[in-house]
Enzyme design. Structure first.
Site, PDB file in Angstrom:
ATOM      1  N   GLU A 275       3.676  -0.235  -7.233  1.00 52.54           N
ATOM      2  CA  GLU A 275       3.027   0.943  -6.623  1.00 52.54           C
ATOM      3  C   GLU A 275       4.063   1.949  -6.133  1.00 52.54           C
ATOM      4  O   GLU A 275       4.107   2.278  -4.944  1.00 52.54           O
ATOM      5  CB  GLU A 275       2.172   0.490  -5.432  1.00 52.54           C
ATOM      6  CG  GLU A 275       1.122  -0.560  -5.757  1.00 52.54           C
ATOM      7  CD  GLU A 275       0.467  -1.146  -4.504  1.00 52.54           C
ATOM      8  OE1 GLU A 275       0.993  -0.956  -3.385  1.00 52.54           O
ATOM      9  OE2 GLU A 275      -0.570  -1.805  -4.657  1.00 52.54           O
ATOM     10  N   TYR A 318       9.835  12.026  10.934  1.00 53.65           N
ATOM     11  CA  TYR A 318      10.695  10.870  10.646  1.00 53.65           C
ATOM     12  C   TYR A 318      12.173  11.190  10.850  1.00 53.65           C
ATOM     13  O   TYR A 318      13.020  10.406  10.398  1.00 53.65           O
ATOM     14  CB  TYR A 318      10.531  10.442   9.185  1.00 53.65           C
ATOM     15  CG  TYR A 318       9.125  10.183   8.707  1.00 53.65           C
ATOM     16  CD1 TYR A 318       8.347   9.149   9.236  1.00 53.65           C
ATOM     17  CD2 TYR A 318       8.567  10.958   7.693  1.00 53.65           C
ATOM     18  CE1 TYR A 318       7.075   8.899   8.763  1.00 53.65           C
ATOM     19  CE2 TYR A 318       7.286  10.712   7.207  1.00 53.65           C
ATOM     20  CZ  TYR A 318       6.549   9.689   7.747  1.00 53.65           C
ATOM     21  OH  TYR A 318       5.293   9.444   7.278  1.00 53.65           O
ATOM     22  N   CYS A 346       5.598  27.137  17.075  1.00 56.76           N
ATOM     23  CA  CYS A 346       6.067  27.072  18.459  1.00 56.76           C
ATOM     24  C   CYS A 346       6.344  25.639  18.884  1.00 56.76           C
ATOM     25  O   CYS A 346       5.651  25.079  19.743  1.00 56.76           O
ATOM     26  CB  CYS A 346       5.009  27.679  19.374  1.00 56.76           C
ATOM     27  SG  CYS A 346       4.554  29.321  18.840  1.00 56.76           S
ATOM     28  N   TYR A 375       5.187  13.008   0.085  1.00 54.29           N
ATOM     29  CA  TYR A 375       4.889  13.089   1.520  1.00 54.29           C
ATOM     30  C   TYR A 375       5.195  14.487   2.050  1.00 54.29           C
ATOM     31  O   TYR A 375       5.653  14.661   3.177  1.00 54.29           O
ATOM     32  CB  TYR A 375       5.645  11.982   2.293  1.00 54.29           C
ATOM     33  CG  TYR A 375       5.365  10.615   1.711  1.00 54.29           C
ATOM     34  CD1 TYR A 375       4.121  10.024   1.879  1.00 54.29           C
ATOM     35  CD2 TYR A 375       6.314   9.943   0.928  1.00 54.29           C
ATOM     36  CE1 TYR A 375       3.831   8.794   1.312  1.00 54.29           C
ATOM     37  CE2 TYR A 375       6.026   8.713   0.352  1.00 54.29           C
ATOM     38  CZ  TYR A 375       4.789   8.144   0.554  1.00 54.29           C
ATOM     39  OH  TYR A 375       4.487   6.929  -0.018  1.00 54.29           O
TER      40      TYR A 375
HETATM   41  C1  LIG Z   1       2.899   3.854   0.913  1.00 51.10           C
HETATM   42  C2  LIG Z   1       2.591   2.718   0.006  1.00 51.10           C
HETATM   43  C3  LIG Z   1       3.143   2.665  -1.271  1.00 51.10           C
HETATM   44  C4  LIG Z   1       4.131   3.683  -1.786  1.00 51.10           C
HETATM   45  O1  LIG Z   1       5.319   3.631  -1.103  1.00 51.10           O
HETATM   46  P1  LIG Z   1       6.586   4.470  -1.621  1.00 51.10           P
HETATM   47  O2  LIG Z   1       7.618   4.188  -0.624  1.00 51.10           O
HETATM   48  O3  LIG Z   1       6.163   5.885  -1.659  1.00 51.10           O
HETATM   49  O4  LIG Z   1       6.928   3.934  -2.971  1.00 51.10           O
HETATM   50  C5  LIG Z   1       2.778   1.625  -2.093  1.00 51.10           C
HETATM   51  N1  LIG Z   1       1.901   0.677  -1.679  1.00 51.10           N
HETATM   52  C6  LIG Z   1       1.350   0.686  -0.459  1.00 51.10           C
HETATM   53  C7  LIG Z   1       0.395  -0.373  -0.073  1.00 51.10           C
HETATM   54  C8  LIG Z   1       1.678   1.702   0.430  1.00 51.10           C
HETATM   55  O5  LIG Z   1       1.145   1.713   1.656  1.00 51.10           O
END
Ligand SMILES: *Cc1c(COP(=O)(O)O)cnc(C)c1O
Length: 422
Positions: A275, A318, A346, A375
Site C-alpha cells: 500500500e 509535522y 495569521c 499529503y
Molecule cells: C497511510 C497508510 C498507507 C500509506 O502510507 P505511505 O507512507 O504514504 O506509503 C498505507 N497503509 C495504511 C494502512 C495507511 O494508514
C-alpha cells in the site's frame, strides 16, 4: 530524473515551463507529473517482481486522491487502499478494479461497509473486535462473505515522526500481535467473514528499513501459528511507509525493501499486497506559488508567497522539510540570499521553510515547494476562507487542470443562514 528540471533558464514540469501553467491557471497551484507517478509505480512494482514476489500494489489514496492521479496509477495496474466511503467512490470513479481495492482504517461505519460490499471490493482490513463483529452483521445481512485481514500491531517503532508512527503498542492502530490468534479464531466463527489475510502497517516516511524487517519477521511467525491453528492464510498485506528524499534523507531503494520482503515472508506462499502512498505520489508533485511581497526585516528576509499552510500543512503539522526552488534558474555567478518562505495566514506556523539560500527574489516571481504530491492537496482546508486551489496534471508537453480552483460563489453556496435569520 525528477521530471522537474531547469531548462533554458527556468524550471519545467516534464516539457512544460511552470511559468506557462502559472499564467494559464493562476497560483497557487499543485502541479503533478504523470510520468513521475508512473515511473515511481514501475520502480516499485518492478523491484517486487524482480525479487520474485507475487505482489499486488494497492495505491494508498489518502496520499493524493485526485481522480486523475488515481487513474494514472490504475492504468499502470495499481489497485487502491481506501480509508473512507469517499475514497472508495473516487477509486471506482477512476476505474480501479474493485477486486483490487482494500479498505483500511480504524473506524469504518456500517454505511461504509455496505457501500464497499455493494462494490465487491477485494478485502477489508479490520482493526478491532467490535469492527469485526459489525462487519459480520453487515455482510451477513446482505448474504455476502467478505475477505478479511486483521491488521496486527507488531509493537515496532518505525523511527519516524511520532504523528506518523503507527506500529507501537500504544498507537491506536491494529490489534496487538500477541492477541491475534484469538481474534482469528473469533473471526472464523463469525458468519460472513473469511479471515484469509494478515495486514500490518507500521508508519510512514520510513528511511531506515530495519523496522520493516522486524515487523515482517513477526508477521511471518504469526502466519505459521495461524496456519497451525487451522486458518487458511493466503494473503499478506504489508502496508506502505517507504520513505522519500525530502532533501535531507537518503531514501531506501525499493530493491532493498523488496529484498527484505523476500527474506522475511517470501517463502510463505502468500499473495502479497503493498500500500505505497507517499513513495508514488510525493516526488511527483510541486506546489507552485507566486511571491506577493519580499519583506526585509532586521535579521531576516521573508518571501511572502500566495500559498499558505491551509494549502500544504506538512511543515506546520509535522515540522516537515521541503526543498524550495526558484522557477527562474539561479545564476551561479551571483551570490544567493537567505529567505524564510512564509504564507499569508495569521499563524507563525504558516512557514514553509526558513533560512534558505535562493537567488535574490522579487515580488511577482514564482517558486516551487518540492515533493508536495503526497499529503498536500488532500490535507488542504479552507482556513482563513482561502479557496481550495487548483491541481494540474502534466504529461509531456501537455497539461490539464484536474481540479478547478474553488471560487468564492461556491464557497458561499455551501453555507446558509439559520431559518430564523433570513
Ligand atoms: C497511510 C497508510 C498507507 C500509506 O502510507 P505511505 O507512507 O504514504 O506509503 C498505507 N497503509 C495504511 C494502512 C495507511 O494508514
Amino acid at each position: 530524473m525528477t521530471h522537474f528540471d531547469y531548462r533554458d533558464g527556468e524550471l519545467f514540469a516534464e516539457d512544460v515551463p511552470l511559468s506557462r501553467i502559472a499564467e494559464a491557471v493562476g497560483t497557487p497551484v499543485y502541479v503533478y507529473s504523470e510520468t513521475a507517478l508512473t515511473d515511481a509505480y514501475r520502480r516499485f512494482a518492478g523491484a517486487l517482481a524482480e525479487a520474485g514476489l507475487d505482489a499486488r500494489v494497492c495505491y494508498a489514496m489518502k496520499a493524493n486522491s485526485n481522480l486523475a492521479v488515481v487513474r494514472a496509477l490504475a492504468a499502470c495496474g495499481a489497485g487502491a487502499d481506501v480509508v473512507s466511503g469517499g475514497e472508495l467512490a473516487r477509486a471506482l470513479a477512476a476505474g480501479v478494479n474493485p477486486a483490487e481495492i482494500v479498505f483500511s482504517g480504524v473506524g469504518k461505519t456500517g454505511d461504509e461497509m455496505r457501500q464497499a460490499i455493494a462494490a465487491s471490493i477485494g478485502q477489508f482490513n479490520i482493526e478491532s473486535i467490535p469492527e469485526l463483529e459489525r462487519l459480520s452483521e453487515v455482510a451477513n445481512a446482505t448474504g455476502a462473505t467478505v475477505n478479511v485481514a486483521v491488521r496486527v500491531n507488531p509493537d515496532v517503532d518505525a523511527d519516524t515522526h511520532h504523528k506518523i508512527s503507527t506500529g507501537r503498542h500504544h498507537d491506536k492502530f491494529g490489534i496487538d500481535i500477541d492477541r491475534a490468534r484469538e481474534v482469528y479464531d473469533r473471526a472464523a466463527a463469525l458468519p460472513g467473514i473469511a479471515p484469509v489475510a494478515v495486514a500490518v502497517h507500521i508508519g510512514s516516511q520510513l528511511t531506515d528499513l530495519s523496522p520493516f524487517r522486524a515487523a515482517f519477521t513477526r508477521v511471518a511467525a504469526l502466519v505459521h501459528e495461524l496456519r497451525a491453528d487451522g486458518h487458511d492464510i493466503t494473503t499478506l498485506d504489508l502496508g506502505g511507509g517507504l520513505g522519500i528524499d525530502y532533501g535531507q534523507q537518503s531514501p531506501p531503494d525499493p530493491r532493498d525493501y523488496a529484498a527484505i520482503v523476500a527474506d522475511t515472508v517470501g517463502d510463505l506462499g502468500c499473495t502479497l499486497v503493498f500500500e505505497p502512498g507517499r513513495y508514488l505520489a510525493g516526488p511527483a508533485g510541486v506546489l507552485l506559488t507566486e511571491i506577493i511581497y519580499v519583506k526585509d526585516g532586521e535579521t531576516r528576509s521573508f518571501a511572502i508567497v500566495d500559498a499558505a499552510m491551509n494549502d500544504l500543512v506538512r511543515p506546520a503539522m509535522y515540522d516537515a522539510h521541503h526543498e524550495v526552488l526558484a522557477v527562474r534558474q539561479p545564476n551561479p555567478d551571483r551570490a544567493p540570499h537567505s529567505y524564510d518562505i512564509v504564507g499569508p495566514v495569521c499563524e507563525t506556523g504558516d512557514t514553509f521553510a526558513t533560512q534558505r539560500d535562493l537567488p535574490v527574489l522579487e515580488a511577482g516571481e514564482l517558486v516551487v515547494i518540492r515533493d508536495a504530491g503526497a499529503y498536500g492537496a488532500v490535507m488542504a482546508s479552507g482556513y482563513n476562507s482561502r479557496l481550495l486551489i487548483a491541481e494540474v496534471l502534466v504529461r509531456g508537453s501537455g497539461f490539464s487542470v484536474v481540479r478547478a480552483r474553488q471560487d468564492i460563489a461556491a464557497m458561499l453556496a455551501q453555507e446558509t443562514l439559520a431559518d430564523w435569520q433570513t
